[in-house]
Scaffold this active site. Structure first.
Site, PDB file in Angstrom:
ATOM      1  N   GLU A   1      46.451 101.887  67.337  1.00 40.66           N
ATOM      2  CA  GLU A   1      47.109 101.703  68.729  1.00 40.66           C
ATOM      3  C   GLU A   1      48.444 100.999  68.329  1.00 40.66           C
ATOM      4  O   GLU A   1      48.769 100.774  67.115  1.00 40.66           O
ATOM      5  CB  GLU A   1      46.224 100.641  69.520  1.00 40.66           C
ATOM      6  CG  GLU A   1      45.296 101.095  70.653  1.00 40.66           C
ATOM      7  CD  GLU A   1      46.380 101.564  71.758  1.00 40.66           C
ATOM      8  OE1 GLU A   1      47.650 101.591  71.594  1.00 40.66           O
ATOM      9  OE2 GLU A   1      45.753 102.171  72.782  1.00 40.66           O
TER      10      GLU A   1
ATOM     11  N   ASP B   1      47.377 105.599  78.628  1.00 44.94           N
ATOM     12  CA  ASP B   1      46.975 104.599  77.818  1.00 44.94           C
ATOM     13  C   ASP B   1      48.228 103.934  77.333  1.00 44.94           C
ATOM     14  O   ASP B   1      49.196 103.249  78.246  1.00 44.94           O
ATOM     15  CB  ASP B   1      46.383 105.210  76.527  1.00 44.94           C
ATOM     16  CG  ASP B   1      45.715 104.238  75.849  1.00 44.94           C
ATOM     17  OD1 ASP B   1      46.194 102.853  75.380  1.00 44.94           O
ATOM     18  OD2 ASP B   1      44.867 104.510  74.971  1.00 44.94           O
TER      19      ASP B   1
ATOM     20  N   ASN C   1      46.798  98.167  79.828  1.00 50.00           N
ATOM     21  CA  ASN C   1      47.459  98.911  78.468  1.00 50.00           C
ATOM     22  C   ASN C   1      48.948  98.944  78.576  1.00 50.00           C
ATOM     23  O   ASN C   1      49.388  97.667  78.504  1.00 50.00           O
ATOM     24  CB  ASN C   1      46.777 100.368  78.728  1.00 50.00           C
ATOM     25  CG  ASN C   1      45.976 100.609  77.685  1.00 50.00           C
ATOM     26  OD1 ASN C   1      46.060 100.385  76.554  1.00 50.00           O
ATOM     27  ND2 ASN C   1      44.569 101.270  78.068  1.00 50.00           N
TER      28      ASN C   1
END
Length: 301
Positions: free
Chosen positions: A17, A212, A164
């Site tokens: 991420e 996301d 997110n």
């Protein structure tokens, strides 16, 4: 338009991420949330480093003067300049160097059982906008908070499921935000510190995955990674879909522009929850020459 991807970092991150281009060091910072690791990658030398954190880490961003601000399970903390990745060496992309923790202190600590940190972004004024979520992703269990450089915290949204992607328009007057289960990319008016006028920019159709992480380019367009959608999409400032980057992995998680001229789009990916992950799931991919990114603000604390 057809985009050709390359493998920037071959890895098996559980939940890769938060790609962030560190302009001062000319390197990419990215994380493995569930692996409790902060990684760096120098695309010129191929040098890679990795640092373990003591808790699940949702984001890691550069600080003014060096060091990192990190969004951890129990709050937001700071690594001192020279502490992070010190002594780490990986002379090629074939293996990671490693380092222990440098000098660390909590900037804001708030322990909530069953909750962890998730994505975060630095606003134009140098504050960190930090998201949280429950491990079970329960609706309303997460938050979005503004963390000032002095540690002052203001909860901006307190009814979030999976906080997110967050980003700002080139002129700093708009903030984009994603609460993934809503399948929406929302936009707020932004006055430099506060938001208002929440409205929908775009929605992801059922079956095309969940939005996301995001990044905003120099044209003011929003690039969004689609978890379980195997793609990154670009939306214009009026919400029109104008580009789709198809990827071989089902779970891209976030994207950011990097490289010396900010034209390469780096994409983190995940393998968690996949019974038969693609060989590149958990790696960092890159689309050379995908567009033109914006210089990212640095945390002012």
């Amino acid at each position: 338009m057809t985009y050709a991807y390359e493998v920037a970092v071959q890895a098996e991150a559980a939940l890769g991420e938060g790609p962030t281009w560190d302009a001062d060091a000319q390197r990419l910072i990215w994380i493995d949330i569930l692996g409790s690791r902060v990684h760096t990658f120098d695309p010129v030398s191929g040098r890679r480093t990795v640092m373990a954190t003591e808790q699940h880490v949702g984001a890691a961003k550069p600080r003014v003067g060096g060091g990192l601000v990190v969004n951890l399970r129990d709050g937001v903390g700071l690594y001192a300049p020279g502490g992070e990745f010190s002594g780490a060496s990986g002379d090629s992309g074939d293996s990671d160097g490693s380092s222990g923790l440098g000098d660390f202190r909590w900037l804001h600590r708030e322990v909530v059982p069953g909750r962890r940190a998730n994505d975060a972004a630095v606003a134009p004024d140098g504050a960190l906008w930090a998201g949280t979520m429950r491990y079970d992703e329960a609706p309303g269990g997460g938050t979005l908070s503004r963390v000032a450089p002095d540690g002052t915290v203001e909860t901006v949204l307190d009814d979030v499921a999976v906080s997110n992607g967050t980003g700002w328009s080139p002129d700093g007057r708009l903030m984009y935000y994603i609460d993934s289960p809503t399948r929406r990319i929302d936009v707020f008016d932004f006055d430099g510190q506060r938001v208002g006028g929440r409205r929908r920019l775009a929605a992801i159709e059922e079956g095309d995955g969940f939005p996301d992480g995001l990044t905003v380019d120099a044209d003011g367009c929003v690039w969004v990674a689609l978890w379980d959608g195997g793609a990154v999409r670009r939306y214009t400032p009026d919400g029109k879909l104008d580009r789709v980057v198809e990827l071989p992995v089902p779970r891209p998680t976030a994207c950011a522009f990097g490289g010396a001229d900010l034209t390469d789009l780096y994409i983190t990916t995940a393998r968690t929850g996949l019974t038969a992950p693609h060989p590149l799931s958990g790696s960092v991919l890159v689309i050379p020459g995908a567009g033109k990114g914006l210089p990212q603000p640095v945390f002012a604390g």
